[in-house]
Motif scaffolding. Sequence first.
Motif, PDB file in Angstrom:
ATOM      1  N   UNK A  72       5.394   4.341   0.778  1.00 58.27           N
ATOM      2  CA  UNK A  72       5.189   3.143   1.369  1.00 58.27           C
ATOM      3  C   UNK A  72       4.375   3.850   2.953  1.00 58.27           C
ATOM      4  N   UNK A  73       3.704   2.463   3.458  1.00 59.14           N
ATOM      5  CA  UNK A  73       3.078   2.208   4.767  1.00 59.14           C
ATOM      6  C   UNK A  73       3.518   1.386   5.216  1.00 59.14           C
ATOM      7  N   UNK A  74       3.861   1.799   6.938  1.00 59.45           N
ATOM      8  CA  UNK A  74       4.826   1.104   7.324  1.00 59.45           C
ATOM      9  C   UNK A  74       4.111  -0.297   8.769  1.00 59.45           C
ATOM     10  N   UNK A  75       4.732  -0.797   9.111  1.00 61.79           N
ATOM     11  CA  UNK A  75       3.923  -1.581  10.132  1.00 61.79           C
ATOM     12  C   UNK A  75       3.521  -0.682  11.135  1.00 61.79           C
ATOM     13  N   UNK A 124       0.972   0.653  11.431  1.00 57.77           N
ATOM     14  CA  UNK A 124       0.075   2.425  10.829  1.00 57.77           C
ATOM     15  C   UNK A 124      -0.822   2.209  10.497  1.00 57.77           C
ATOM     16  N   UNK A 169      -3.826   3.913   7.864  1.00 55.42           N
ATOM     17  CA  UNK A 169      -3.472   4.091   6.701  1.00 55.42           C
ATOM     18  C   UNK A 169      -3.655   6.078   6.856  1.00 55.42           C
ATOM     19  N   UNK A 217       0.697  -0.858   0.421  1.00 57.26           N
ATOM     20  CA  UNK A 217      -0.218  -0.189  -0.354  1.00 57.26           C
ATOM     21  C   UNK A 217       0.735   1.303  -0.519  1.00 57.26           C
TER      22      UNK A 217
END
Lengths: 178, 178
Positions: free
Chosen positions: A71-74, A76, A78, A39
């Motif tokens: 890029x979405x991080x662990x 988090x 959205x 994502x």
Amino acid sequence: MNFCSNCGAKVTLRVPPGDSVPRHMCDNCGTIHYRNPLLVVGTIPEWEGRILLCKRAIEPRLGYWTLPAGFMELGETTAQAALRETLEEARARVELGEAFTLLSVPQVNQVHLFYRARLIERKFAAGEETLEVGLFGEDEIPWDEIAFRTISTTLRYFFSDRKEGKFHVHAGEILPQK
Amino acid sequence: MNFCSNCGAKVTLRVPPGDSVPRHMCDNCGTIHYRNPLLVVGTIPEWEGRILLCKRAIEPRLGYWTLPAGFMELGETTAQAALRETLEEARARVELGEAFTLLSVPQVNQVHLFYRARLIERKFAAGEETLEVGLFGEDEIPWDEIAFRTISTTLRYFFSDRKEGKFHVHAGEILPQK
């Protein structure tokens, strides 16, 4: 992927029992290594009707304009990813609005999600991965210098919905150009 | 992650230059291994006002009811993933409607996306990962036996919007229970 990230043994690519897709499997420790789409999350930051764009300082598409996104991080949500990327890339604080576009890009295994957003104050600057930041009215958008098709698509939906006086969520896909 | 999946050397966890988050880095081949949240995609299959649910045949939450859903695969669009999972888990063919819920679950590094959908015919059966499939009216939903909070949340939004006569997109998050 050549080696098992768990035990370091060589992996082989084959279809696990009960599965239908080849996976990287480790015969030593039994781990099945799945790979999945990622994502990319960002915002459409608005200030008095103009949109904040960032000129990319990194590849791919260095020197082209984009909306703040990444890029979405662990760990988090959205929404948190959208706020963080806007702060990192454009040094801008926004109030998040509704989710606006959700665009699959299967050829690069990504899904791009953009939220509408409002700048809290007229304050922004180039972050680490940005050369330049600016506000653009609809007739000022550098359409020929937009970094990615998810960005131009999101901007086109935005201006079209704004003209219509009503914003919709747009879920769809960006397929390879022929 | 202990070993580099590219070259097989040991990895170390540290913050790369210009980054702010620790990553698994390989000093042998230079690869930085990123980990990111995963997308789970599914449908809310409707037939004459009732909703298709699947009883899970696998852990986690074996024996609990869920909407057909699963991890998006490489090379897919979110719409394709939703159709595939519905076919795999409920042996059901649906016509996809609009994206309906987009729910982050940061404690498990997932984002759950559900589409509204209509069964093309009254035909369904338990897939490999399903014990049983059934159609449930609003007053028949086994609320105490729903597998995940993203599912119960999606169902609640669905029935509430249906009552209102208008479906909205719901983007939000499911946070840890205290």
